[in-house]
Motif scaffolding. Sequence first.
Motif, PDB file in Angstrom:
ATOM      1  N   PRO A 154       0.826  -1.217   0.000  1.00  0.00           N
ATOM      2  CA  PRO A 154       0.000   0.000   0.000  1.00  0.00           C
ATOM      3  C   PRO A 154       0.853   1.257   0.000  1.00  0.00           C
ATOM      4  CG  PRO A 154      -0.052  -1.078   2.154  1.00  0.00           C
ATOM      5  CD  PRO A 154       0.620  -2.029   1.215  1.00  0.00           C
ATOM      6  N   ALA A 155       0.339   2.288  -0.616  1.00  0.00           N
ATOM      7  CA  ALA A 155       1.049   3.573  -0.662  1.00  0.00           C
ATOM      8  C   ALA A 155       1.098   4.179   0.738  1.00  0.00           C
ATOM      9  CB  ALA A 155       0.350   4.522  -1.619  1.00  0.00           C
ATOM     10  N   PRO A 156       2.250   4.695   1.156  1.00  0.00           N
ATOM     11  CA  PRO A 156       2.357   5.233   2.514  1.00  0.00           C
ATOM     12  C   PRO A 156       1.805   6.646   2.670  1.00  0.00           C
ATOM     13  CG  PRO A 156       4.468   5.374   1.408  1.00  0.00           C
ATOM     14  CD  PRO A 156       3.549   4.655   0.460  1.00  0.00           C
ATOM     15  N   ASP A 157       1.590   7.344   1.542  1.00  0.00           N
ATOM     16  CA  ASP A 157       1.116   8.722   1.643  1.00  0.00           C
ATOM     17  C   ASP A 157       0.358   9.102   0.367  1.00  0.00           C
ATOM     18  OD1 ASP A 157       3.118   9.502  -0.361  1.00  0.00           O
ATOM     19  OD2 ASP A 157       4.573   9.365   1.268  1.00  0.00           O
ATOM     20  N   ARG A 158      -0.223  10.295   0.380  1.00  0.00           N
ATOM     21  CA  ARG A 158      -1.076  10.747  -0.717  1.00  0.00           C
ATOM     22  C   ARG A 158      -0.302  10.865  -2.024  1.00  0.00           C
ATOM     23  NH1 ARG A 158      -3.658  15.195  -3.256  1.00  0.00           N
ATOM     24  NH2 ARG A 158      -5.950  15.174  -3.094  1.00  0.00           N
ATOM     25  N   GLU A 159       0.881  11.447  -1.974  1.00  0.00           N
ATOM     26  CA  GLU A 159       1.673  11.644  -3.185  1.00  0.00           C
ATOM     27  C   GLU A 159       2.007  10.304  -3.844  1.00  0.00           C
ATOM     28  OE1 GLU A 159       5.857  13.791  -4.650  1.00  0.00           O
ATOM     29  OE2 GLU A 159       5.223  13.892  -2.556  1.00  0.00           O
ATOM     30  N   THR A 160       2.384   9.334  -3.020  1.00  0.00           N
ATOM     31  CA  THR A 160       2.698   8.013  -3.552  1.00  0.00           C
ATOM     32  C   THR A 160       1.452   7.349  -4.117  1.00  0.00           C
ATOM     33  OG1 THR A 160       4.439   7.790  -1.876  1.00  0.00           O
ATOM     34  CG2 THR A 160       3.766   5.787  -3.026  1.00  0.00           C
ATOM     35  N   ALA A 163       0.828   8.647  -7.621  1.00  0.00           N
ATOM     36  CA  ALA A 163       1.775   8.070  -8.578  1.00  0.00           C
ATOM     37  C   ALA A 163       1.460   6.601  -8.817  1.00  0.00           C
ATOM     38  CB  ALA A 163       3.205   8.238  -8.056  1.00  0.00           C
ATOM     39  N   ARG A 164       1.110   5.886  -7.757  1.00  0.00           N
ATOM     40  CA  ARG A 164       0.802   4.455  -7.864  1.00  0.00           C
ATOM     41  C   ARG A 164      -0.428   4.219  -8.742  1.00  0.00           C
ATOM     42  NH1 ARG A 164       1.690   0.851  -3.772  1.00  0.00           N
ATOM     43  NH2 ARG A 164       3.629   1.995  -3.406  1.00  0.00           N
ATOM     44  N   ALA A 165      -1.417   5.116  -8.639  1.00  0.00           N
ATOM     45  CA  ALA A 165      -2.624   4.968  -9.460  1.00  0.00           C
ATOM     46  C   ALA A 165      -2.297   5.075 -10.940  1.00  0.00           C
ATOM     47  CB  ALA A 165      -3.657   6.019  -9.069  1.00  0.00           C
ATOM     48  N   LEU A 166      -1.442   6.017 -11.290  1.00  0.00           N
ATOM     49  CA  LEU A 166      -1.053   6.156 -12.692  1.00  0.00           C
ATOM     50  C   LEU A 166      -0.319   4.909 -13.178  1.00  0.00           C
ATOM     51  CD1 LEU A 166       0.120   9.890 -12.735  1.00  0.00           C
ATOM     52  CD2 LEU A 166      -1.923   8.941 -13.850  1.00  0.00           C
ATOM     53  N   GLU A 167       0.556   4.371 -12.341  1.00  0.00           N
ATOM     54  CA  GLU A 167       1.276   3.145 -12.701  1.00  0.00           C
ATOM     55  C   GLU A 167       0.298   1.976 -12.868  1.00  0.00           C
ATOM     56  OE1 GLU A 167       3.978   2.596  -9.497  1.00  0.00           O
ATOM     57  OE2 GLU A 167       5.197   4.372  -9.963  1.00  0.00           O
ATOM     58  N   GLU A 182      -5.283  13.275 -16.062  1.00  0.00           N
ATOM     59  CA  GLU A 182      -5.776  14.362 -15.196  1.00  0.00           C
ATOM     60  C   GLU A 182      -6.985  13.896 -14.385  1.00  0.00           C
ATOM     61  OE1 GLU A 182      -7.612  18.905 -15.573  1.00  0.00           O
ATOM     62  OE2 GLU A 182      -6.675  17.940 -17.314  1.00  0.00           O
ATOM     63  N   ARG A 183      -7.928  13.228 -15.052  1.00  0.00           N
ATOM     64  CA  ARG A 183      -9.112  12.732 -14.347  1.00  0.00           C
ATOM     65  C   ARG A 183      -8.714  11.684 -13.309  1.00  0.00           C
ATOM     66  NH1 ARG A 183     -11.805   8.057 -14.845  1.00  0.00           N
ATOM     67  NH2 ARG A 183     -13.940   7.969 -14.024  1.00  0.00           N
ATOM     68  N   LEU A 184      -7.820  10.775 -13.669  1.00  0.00           N
ATOM     69  CA  LEU A 184      -7.408   9.720 -12.757  1.00  0.00           C
ATOM     70  C   LEU A 184      -6.735  10.299 -11.516  1.00  0.00           C
ATOM     71  CD1 LEU A 184      -6.983   6.758 -12.026  1.00  0.00           C
ATOM     72  CD2 LEU A 184      -4.932   6.765 -13.451  1.00  0.00           C
ATOM     73  N   THR A 185      -5.859  11.286 -11.716  1.00  0.00           N
ATOM     74  CA  THR A 185      -5.178  11.912 -10.583  1.00  0.00           C
ATOM     75  C   THR A 185      -6.178  12.623  -9.674  1.00  0.00           C
ATOM     76  OG1 THR A 185      -3.139  12.184 -11.862  1.00  0.00           O
ATOM     77  CG2 THR A 185      -3.421  13.595  -9.921  1.00  0.00           C
ATOM     78  N   ARG A 186      -7.125  13.336 -10.281  1.00  0.00           N
ATOM     79  CA  ARG A 186      -8.141  14.035  -9.489  1.00  0.00           C
ATOM     80  C   ARG A 186      -8.988  13.044  -8.690  1.00  0.00           C
ATOM     81  NH1 ARG A 186     -13.274  14.596 -10.437  1.00  0.00           N
ATOM     82  NH2 ARG A 186     -13.060  13.943 -12.613  1.00  0.00           N
ATOM     83  N   THR A 188      -8.272   9.931  -7.827  1.00  0.00           N
ATOM     84  CA  THR A 188      -7.474   9.251  -6.806  1.00  0.00           C
ATOM     85  C   THR A 188      -7.290  10.139  -5.587  1.00  0.00           C
ATOM     86  OG1 THR A 188      -6.287   8.019  -8.535  1.00  0.00           O
ATOM     87  CG2 THR A 188      -5.275   8.106  -6.343  1.00  0.00           C
ATOM     88  N   GLY A 189      -7.056  11.424  -5.825  1.00  0.00           N
ATOM     89  CA  GLY A 189      -6.936  12.359  -4.715  1.00  0.00           C
ATOM     90  C   GLY A 189      -8.220  12.474  -3.917  1.00  0.00           C
ATOM     91  N   LEU A 190      -9.347  12.546  -4.608  1.00  0.00           N
ATOM     92  CA  LEU A 190     -10.642  12.611  -3.926  1.00  0.00           C
ATOM     93  C   LEU A 190     -10.872  11.366  -3.078  1.00  0.00           C
ATOM     94  CD1 LEU A 190     -12.964  14.045  -6.753  1.00  0.00           C
ATOM     95  CD2 LEU A 190     -12.336  15.183  -4.615  1.00  0.00           C
ATOM     96  N   ALA A 191     -10.561  10.207  -3.658  1.00  0.00           N
ATOM     97  CA  ALA A 191     -10.759   8.955  -2.933  1.00  0.00           C
ATOM     98  C   ALA A 191      -9.842   8.877  -1.714  1.00  0.00           C
ATOM     99  CB  ALA A 191     -10.518   7.771  -3.865  1.00  0.00           C
ATOM    100  N   PHE A 192      -8.591   9.312  -1.871  1.00  0.00           N
ATOM    101  CA  PHE A 192      -7.647   9.278  -0.753  1.00  0.00           C
ATOM    102  C   PHE A 192      -8.148  10.175   0.376  1.00  0.00           C
ATOM    103  CE2 PHE A 192      -3.978  10.302   1.767  1.00  0.00           C
ATOM    104  CZ  PHE A 192      -3.171   9.171   1.715  1.00  0.00           C
ATOM    105  N   ASP A 193      -8.602  11.379   0.018  1.00  0.00           N
ATOM    106  CA  ASP A 193      -9.066  12.336   1.034  1.00  0.00           C
ATOM    107  C   ASP A 193     -10.371  11.880   1.679  1.00  0.00           C
ATOM    108  OD1 ASP A 193      -6.881  13.854   0.308  1.00  0.00           O
ATOM    109  OD2 ASP A 193      -8.030  15.201  -0.990  1.00  0.00           O
ATOM    110  N   ARG A 194     -11.189  11.186   0.919  1.00  0.00           N
ATOM    111  CA  ARG A 194     -12.478  10.722   1.423  1.00  0.00           C
ATOM    112  C   ARG A 194     -12.281   9.584   2.413  1.00  0.00           C
ATOM    113  NH1 ARG A 194     -16.779   7.424  -0.693  1.00  0.00           N
ATOM    114  NH2 ARG A 194     -18.825   8.380  -0.341  1.00  0.00           N
ATOM    115  N   CYS A 195     -11.425   8.648   2.064  1.00  0.00           N
ATOM    116  CA  CYS A 195     -11.094   7.543   2.973  1.00  0.00           C
ATOM    117  C   CYS A 195     -10.017   6.673   2.343  1.00  0.00           C
ATOM    118  CB  CYS A 195     -12.321   6.685   3.276  1.00  0.00           C
ATOM    119  SG  CYS A 195     -11.924   5.291   4.356  1.00  0.00           S
ATOM    120  N   TYR A 196      -8.880   6.557   2.989  1.00  0.00           N
ATOM    121  CA  TYR A 196      -7.807   5.685   2.512  1.00  0.00           C
ATOM    122  C   TYR A 196      -7.604   4.577   3.526  1.00  0.00           C
ATOM    123  CZ  TYR A 196      -3.252   4.113   0.808  1.00  0.00           C
ATOM    124  OH  TYR A 196      -2.214   3.349   0.323  1.00  0.00           O
TER     125      TYR A 196
END
Length: 281
Positions: A154-160, A163-167, A182-186, A188-196
């Motif tokens: 699992p990714a240890p932080d939001r930035e990772t 990047a992991r989602a794009l990979e 752009e959509r995928l990054t947005r 993924t960020g929303l999902a991370f902030d909502r609940c990771y």
Amino acid sequence: MTMRAAVNGIEIAYESFGSPGGRPLLLIMGLGAQLIHWDDDLCELLAEQGHHVVRFDNRDAGLSTHFHDEGVPDLGTSSSYVLDDMADDAAGLMDALGWPAAHVVGASMGGMIAQALAIRHPRRVSSLTSIMSTPGPGMAQPTAAAGAVLFAPPAPDRETALARALETWTVIGSPGYELDRERLTRLTGLAFDRCYDPAGTARQLAAILVSPDRTGALAGVDVPSLVIHGEDDQLVPLAGGQATAAAIPGATLLTYPGMGHDLPRPLWPDIVGAIAKLTAG
């Protein structure tokens, strides 16, 4: 607006689109995904076809109940719950919505849950659409590359995580369509902030691995059924969709070249049209 319902001894978070008078359409998302992964625009397209659309967070995802006390499972040998329990969650949500029955659409693990729902609660399912799924994990093994991203730490932080989602989606996405980075990054960020919650995803994966094969039981499904699959899916190869369609009497198999383990936007009109045709019938 996100709402919550007491369901099957837990809380399920959900959102709706379209008129409450429309044909009930329940969307079930896949492994580790949240209700927002059913794209707003896709939900609106489905609503425009006369559906009352509800998308929700499965247990251990998003804003629904997480089984934190269960920790991280030993994959393949133990599980806090099985897919049948998640199907019962979906049936319970329908109770909370006042829906005697609904047209059910599931993607990936969501397709497995939708299949289990049709088996366990046949009177609650008006039609079944199983997308990029399989009756059992042994029928459509991921490629080595897809398996590597599925079982990555699992990714240890939001930035990772971004990047992991794009990979990940570069590997398992649709090779015939341009990846909307752009959509995928947005998203993924929303999902991370909502609940990771990587442990929650692991518990969902454990439920997949310990649940029994549904092939035999699917022979008893007696509702209009549509199976949609990408011909270039590396995570759940086409054999999974073919096995699903073969197991359900009268099911229609719709496949797309160049489609991987996602729903490319250019295919949305065709996919929405196929679902609408099924539900209207």
